[in-house]
Design a protein around this motif. Structure first.
Motif, PDB file in Angstrom:
ATOM      1  N   GLU A 156      42.503  39.350  40.911  1.00 11.25           N
ATOM      2  CA  GLU A 156      42.558  39.140  39.511  1.00 11.25           C
ATOM      3  C   GLU A 156      43.937  39.864  38.841  1.00 11.25           C
ATOM      4  OE1 GLU A 156      39.588  40.193  36.878  1.00 11.25           O
ATOM      5  OE2 GLU A 156      40.054  38.629  35.292  1.00 11.25           O
ATOM      6  N   PHE A 160      44.856  46.355  34.570  1.00  8.80           N
ATOM      7  CA  PHE A 160      43.846  45.713  33.881  1.00  8.80           C
ATOM      8  C   PHE A 160      44.034  45.934  32.440  1.00  8.80           C
ATOM      9  CE2 PHE A 160      39.859  44.197  32.121  1.00  8.80           C
ATOM     10  CZ  PHE A 160      39.821  42.950  32.709  1.00  8.80           C
ATOM     11  N   ASN A 181      34.492  37.234  36.442  1.00 16.32           N
ATOM     12  CA  ASN A 181      33.315  37.117  35.785  1.00 16.32           C
ATOM     13  C   ASN A 181      32.758  35.615  36.180  1.00 16.32           C
ATOM     14  OD1 ASN A 181      31.767  36.210  32.919  1.00 16.32           O
ATOM     15  ND2 ASN A 181      31.265  38.211  33.605  1.00 16.32           N
ATOM     16  N   ARG A 220      29.666  35.219  38.337  1.00 16.81           N
ATOM     17  CA  ARG A 220      28.044  35.658  37.852  1.00 16.81           C
ATOM     18  C   ARG A 220      27.524  34.407  37.512  1.00 16.81           C
ATOM     19  NH1 ARG A 220      28.236  41.456  37.674  1.00 16.81           N
ATOM     20  NH2 ARG A 220      30.438  42.009  37.458  1.00 16.81           N
ATOM     21  N   THR A 235      36.690  45.048  38.081  1.00 19.76           N
ATOM     22  CA  THR A 235      35.241  45.264  37.814  1.00 19.76           C
ATOM     23  C   THR A 235      34.947  46.679  37.454  1.00 19.76           C
ATOM     24  OG1 THR A 235      34.280  43.187  38.399  1.00 19.76           O
ATOM     25  CG2 THR A 235      32.960  44.855  37.874  1.00 19.76           C
ATOM     26  N   PRO A 236      34.790  47.405  36.347  1.00 21.90           N
ATOM     27  CA  PRO A 236      34.595  48.490  35.918  1.00 21.90           C
ATOM     28  C   PRO A 236      33.376  49.291  36.738  1.00 21.90           C
ATOM     29  CG  PRO A 236      34.831  47.485  33.820  1.00 21.90           C
ATOM     30  CD  PRO A 236      34.759  46.396  35.099  1.00 21.90           C
ATOM     31  N   ARG A 257      25.915  47.705  40.092  1.00 23.42           N
ATOM     32  CA  ARG A 257      27.313  47.308  39.890  1.00 23.42           C
ATOM     33  C   ARG A 257      27.937  46.427  41.008  1.00 23.42           C
ATOM     34  NH1 ARG A 257      28.384  46.844  34.504  1.00 23.42           N
ATOM     35  NH2 ARG A 257      30.621  46.958  34.914  1.00 23.42           N
TER      36      ARG A 257
HETATM   37  N1  CDT Z   1      37.463  40.972  34.857  1.00 23.28           N
HETATM   38  C1  CDT Z   1      36.198  40.803  34.605  1.00 23.28           C
HETATM   39  O1  CDT Z   1      35.878  39.633  34.244  1.00 23.28           O
HETATM   40  N2  CDT Z   1      35.497  41.727  34.514  1.00 23.28           N
HETATM   41  C2  CDT Z   1      33.992  41.461  34.307  1.00 23.28           C
HETATM   42  C3  CDT Z   1      33.517  42.758  33.766  1.00 23.28           C
HETATM   43  C4  CDT Z   1      32.213  42.481  33.113  1.00 23.28           C
HETATM   44  S1  CDT Z   1      31.182  43.820  32.921  1.00 23.28           S
HETATM   45  C5  CDT Z   1      29.674  43.441  33.766  1.00 23.28           C
HETATM   46  C6  CDT Z   1      33.111  41.242  35.561  1.00 23.28           C
HETATM   47  O2  CDT Z   1      32.291  40.273  35.490  1.00 23.28           O
HETATM   48  O3  CDT Z   1      33.351  41.597  36.768  1.00 23.28           O
END
Ligand code: CDT
Length: 331
Positions: A47, A53, A183, A186, A208-209, A224
């Motif tokens: 992404e 980012f 995201n 999920r 993703t952090p 995570r």
């Molecule tokens: N880029 C992106 O969509 N990142 C989100 C961060 C959300 S923090 C749970 C992700 O779902 O990975």
């Protein structure tokens, strides 16, 4: 003869704010070349692969963030990726921030901004475009957060649905390919909409952090990566498809993103995984005939799905309280 496609996840290490697109493209070209040497027929980049980012940075006006966006694809900067794809006969998937001058739902022409991914064929054609639907984060600067996540500020919700295309790829006459972005992985709805179009290969990139930035309760660090893998493995299994999930990883201007890019088979098993948080290419030979097992048995949708009972999924957004049980008066 099995229908085998050799795919690669081309994980990128961090891209700092000051790094120009030309550096990112140069790194991607090296990964494409490595992919060619290892027999990859389709390479999946992350992404927002061309820049840092940037949604973690707050700009008072949205226009100030425009330099992070692409107004053309290919552009002068990204043309070398298309040329390399043609030269080596490899397809690729690329995530980037897109500005399009397009009519909105009301028919009004205006500048529209999306978090976008494209699938490019081995002859350099754009075969499919997807605009991210599940935008995480918030639209205004949140003073409680040490790092912002402003995707809802800079991007509109994607307007292309979750499309799937059947197109030639590698040595195969037709592969059913679809995309989601970060995201989206999920949300089981994303996977099911692709599954209902017989997708065989889902491509997705993520940033993703590696720690929870929201500061609302404790989340152990290892969860995570677990949650990312759990979502992708479940999505692939429940929709009988392969998935290539590619990270941008490492520390960008002090903010850490996890890696652990994976390739998953239709049984939900991880068949390749990155071990660094840097530029890294992982590959897998995907026998697409394996998608047939789930589709003919436990996930034969046409036999077992009960959409008449799924109405809430499309008619309702938030969850509602259930009725409260009460003892019935004795008769
Ligand atoms: N880029 C992106 O969509 N990142 C989100 C961060 C959300 S923090 C749970 C992700 O779902 O990975």
């Amino acid at each position: 003869m099995p229908r085998t496609l050799t795919v690669a996840a081309a994980q990128l290490g961090p891209i700092q704010m000051a790094e120009p697109r030309s550096v990112a493209v140069e790194r991607m070209l090296r990964l494409l070349e490595r992919g060619k040497a290892r027999g990859a027929e389709l390479v999946v980049f992350p992404e927002l692969a061309l820049t840092t980012f940037f949604p973690r940075h707050y700009y008072e006006t949205i226009e100030e963030a425009d330099p992070w966006f692409e107004t053309a694809m290919p552009s002068n900067e990204t043309a070398p990726l298309f040329a390399a794809a043609r030269k080596w006969g490899i397809g690729f998937h690329l995530g980037y921030a897109e500005i399009a001058e397009e009519p909105d739902e009301a028919g009004r022409m205006r500048k529209r901004r999306f978090n976008t991914a494209i699938l490019v064929g081995p002859e350099g054609d754009i075969l499919l475009k997807y605009r991210k639907i599940h935008l995480p984060g918030h639209a205004e600067r949140d003073p409680r957060r040490s790092v912002q996540h402003l995707e809802k500020r800079y991007f509109e919700v994607g307007d292309l649905g979750f499309p799937v295309i059947r197109a030639p790829m590698g040595g195969l006459a037709g592969v059913n390919m679809g995309m989601m972005i970060c995201n989206d992985r999920r949300w089981p709805e994303s996977w099911r909409v692709l599954g209902l179009q017989k997708v065989e290969l889902v491509m997705l990139g993520y940033n993703t952090p590696s720690t929870n930035q929201e500061g609302q309760g404790f989340e152990a660090h290892h969860l995570r990566v677990f949650h990312s893998h759990l979502s992708i493995q479940a999505g692939a299994y429940q929709n009988s498809c392969f998935a290539v999930a590619t990270a941008k990883a490492g520390v960008e201007n002090g903010c850490e993103l996890f890696g652990h890019s994976i390739i998953v088979d239709p049984q939900g098993e991880i068949i390749a995984m990155a071990t660094s948080w840097d530029d890294e290419l992982i590959t897998a030979d995907c026998n697409l005939d394996l998608c047939g097992l789930g589709r003919a048995s436990v996930f034969a949708f046409e036999k077992h799905r009960r959409p008449e009972h799924y109405g809430r999924i499309t008619s309702q957004v938030g969850a509602v309280d259930p009725p409260v049980w009460e003892r019935k008066a004795a008769e």
